[in-house]
Write a protein that holds these residues in place. Sequence first.
Motif, PDB file in Angstrom:
ATOM      1  N   LEU A   1       8.815   9.967   4.723  1.00 14.70           N
ATOM      2  CA  LEU A   1       8.539   8.915   3.232  1.00 14.70           C
ATOM      3  C   LEU A   1       7.959   9.876   2.287  1.00 14.70           C
ATOM      4  O   LEU A   1       6.915  10.664   2.783  1.00 14.70           O
ATOM      5  N   ASP A   2       8.253   9.786   1.056  1.00  8.70           N
ATOM      6  CA  ASP A   2       7.639  10.500   0.018  1.00  8.70           C
ATOM      7  C   ASP A   2       6.146  10.108  -0.195  1.00  8.70           C
ATOM      8  O   ASP A   2       5.885   8.992  -0.018  1.00  8.70           O
ATOM      9  N   ALA A   3       5.186  10.939  -0.955  1.00  9.68           N
ATOM     10  CA  ALA A   3       4.239  10.174  -1.481  1.00  9.68           C
ATOM     11  C   ALA A   3       4.256   9.335  -2.485  1.00  9.68           C
ATOM     12  O   ALA A   3       5.394   9.467  -3.244  1.00  9.68           O
ATOM     13  N   GLY A   4       3.752   8.284  -2.268  1.00  7.38           N
ATOM     14  CA  GLY A   4       4.003   7.087  -3.271  1.00  7.38           C
ATOM     15  C   GLY A   4       4.644   6.023  -2.751  1.00  7.38           C
ATOM     16  O   GLY A   4       4.823   4.997  -3.171  1.00  7.38           O
ATOM     17  N   ALA A   5       5.424   6.373  -1.695  1.00 12.66           N
ATOM     18  CA  ALA A   5       6.280   5.514  -0.745  1.00 12.66           C
ATOM     19  C   ALA A   5       5.150   4.276  -0.332  1.00 12.66           C
ATOM     20  O   ALA A   5       4.326   4.400   0.251  1.00 12.66           O
ATOM     21  N   GLY A   6       5.637   2.985  -0.478  1.00 11.11           N
ATOM     22  CA  GLY A   6       5.149   1.749   0.360  1.00 11.11           C
ATOM     23  C   GLY A   6       5.305   1.867   1.573  1.00 11.11           C
ATOM     24  O   GLY A   6       6.306   2.300   2.149  1.00 11.11           O
ATOM     25  N   PHE A   7       4.219   1.772   2.609  1.00  7.78           N
ATOM     26  CA  PHE A   7       4.604   1.806   3.924  1.00  7.78           C
ATOM     27  C   PHE A   7       3.640   0.817   4.820  1.00  7.78           C
ATOM     28  O   PHE A   7       3.871   0.641   5.889  1.00  7.78           O
ATOM     29  N   LEU A   8       2.757   0.035   4.079  1.00  9.55           N
ATOM     30  CA  LEU A   8       2.056  -0.898   4.469  1.00  9.55           C
ATOM     31  C   LEU A   8       1.788  -2.019   3.748  1.00  9.55           C
ATOM     32  O   LEU A   8       2.117  -1.911   2.393  1.00  9.55           O
ATOM     33  N   GLN A   9       1.645  -3.342   4.010  1.00  3.48           N
ATOM     34  CA  GLN A   9       1.355  -4.555   3.176  1.00  3.48           C
ATOM     35  C   GLN A   9       0.355  -5.230   3.532  1.00  3.48           C
ATOM     36  O   GLN A   9       0.065  -5.303   4.840  1.00  3.48           O
TER      37      GLN A   9
ATOM     38  N   PHE B   1       0.802  -1.205  -0.064  1.00  2.70           N
ATOM     39  CA  PHE B   1      -0.119  -0.044   0.112  1.00  2.70           C
ATOM     40  C   PHE B   1       0.990   1.047  -0.017  1.00  2.70           C
ATOM     41  O   PHE B   1       1.922   1.228   0.588  1.00  2.70           O
ATOM     42  N   PHE B   2       0.260   2.475  -0.761  1.00  2.91           N
ATOM     43  CA  PHE B   2       1.364   3.617  -0.970  1.00  2.91           C
ATOM     44  C   PHE B   2       0.632   4.681  -0.236  1.00  2.91           C
ATOM     45  O   PHE B   2      -0.630   4.909  -0.343  1.00  2.91           O
ATOM     46  N   LEU B   3       1.435   5.739   0.345  1.00  3.90           N
ATOM     47  CA  LEU B   3       1.242   6.574   0.981  1.00  3.90           C
ATOM     48  C   LEU B   3       0.696   7.704  -0.001  1.00  3.90           C
ATOM     49  O   LEU B   3       1.202   7.898  -1.136  1.00  3.90           O
ATOM     50  N   PRO B   4      -0.515   8.224   0.269  1.00  4.83           N
ATOM     51  CA  PRO B   4      -1.269   9.279  -0.852  1.00  4.83           C
ATOM     52  C   PRO B   4      -0.473  10.619  -0.741  1.00  4.83           C
ATOM     53  O   PRO B   4      -0.588  11.469  -1.352  1.00  4.83           O
ATOM     54  N   VAL B   5       0.217  10.895   0.481  1.00  2.00           N
ATOM     55  CA  VAL B   5       1.128  12.114   0.764  1.00  2.00           C
ATOM     56  C   VAL B   5       2.103  11.933   1.502  1.00  2.00           C
ATOM     57  O   VAL B   5       2.327  10.635   1.915  1.00  2.00           O
ATOM     58  N   ALA B   6       3.350  12.771   1.443  1.00  2.00           N
ATOM     59  CA  ALA B   6       4.291  12.569   2.219  1.00  2.00           C
ATOM     60  C   ALA B   6       4.243  12.551   3.531  1.00  2.00           C
ATOM     61  O   ALA B   6       3.232  13.284   4.087  1.00  2.00           O
TER      62      ALA B   6
END
Length: 173
Positions: free
Chosen positions: A135-143, A53-58
Amino acid sequence: MEKVGKFYKVSYEQFCQDWVNTIGPETDERCREIYEGIALPRRATKGSAGYDFFLPVAVTLKPGETVNMPTGVRVRIGEGWLLAMFPRSGLGFKYRIQLNNTVGIIDSDYFGSDNEGHIFAKITNDSNEEKTMSLDAGAGFLQGIFLPFGIAEDDAVSAERNGGLGSTDPLRG
């Protein structure tokens, strides 16, 4: 491999409402920009068990800080399956990033809830080494990992879900 689910975005209206209620006020233009940037979860390699899952914002979290992040994602899951949510392994290792409920469980009937089954992730930087995570927007943070489950032989539950956190608690009334 058995195919047991499919990821979707929640509606723009649901996302923006949840964003404002969780993160804070945004202009319609900014909310739309964040929504349009949402990437659906995907596996990194054919051998990956988890869907990133990817962050929508930084996001920047100092040690001890928490954010409740609306992902903009929902998932349709087949009967007899769930989606278990975990922090990405590398983030847990580097920063002790943790989900506040330790493991998130997304049930198959969550997809049809009033909030469209919008998946949130409340994460905390539990670093004991004073490391700030940025973390930048779009970085994976969750699985998320699809897992099968069973029920007891004498199970006779007929109740239906209509809500998110705590909505299936039989003591809620």
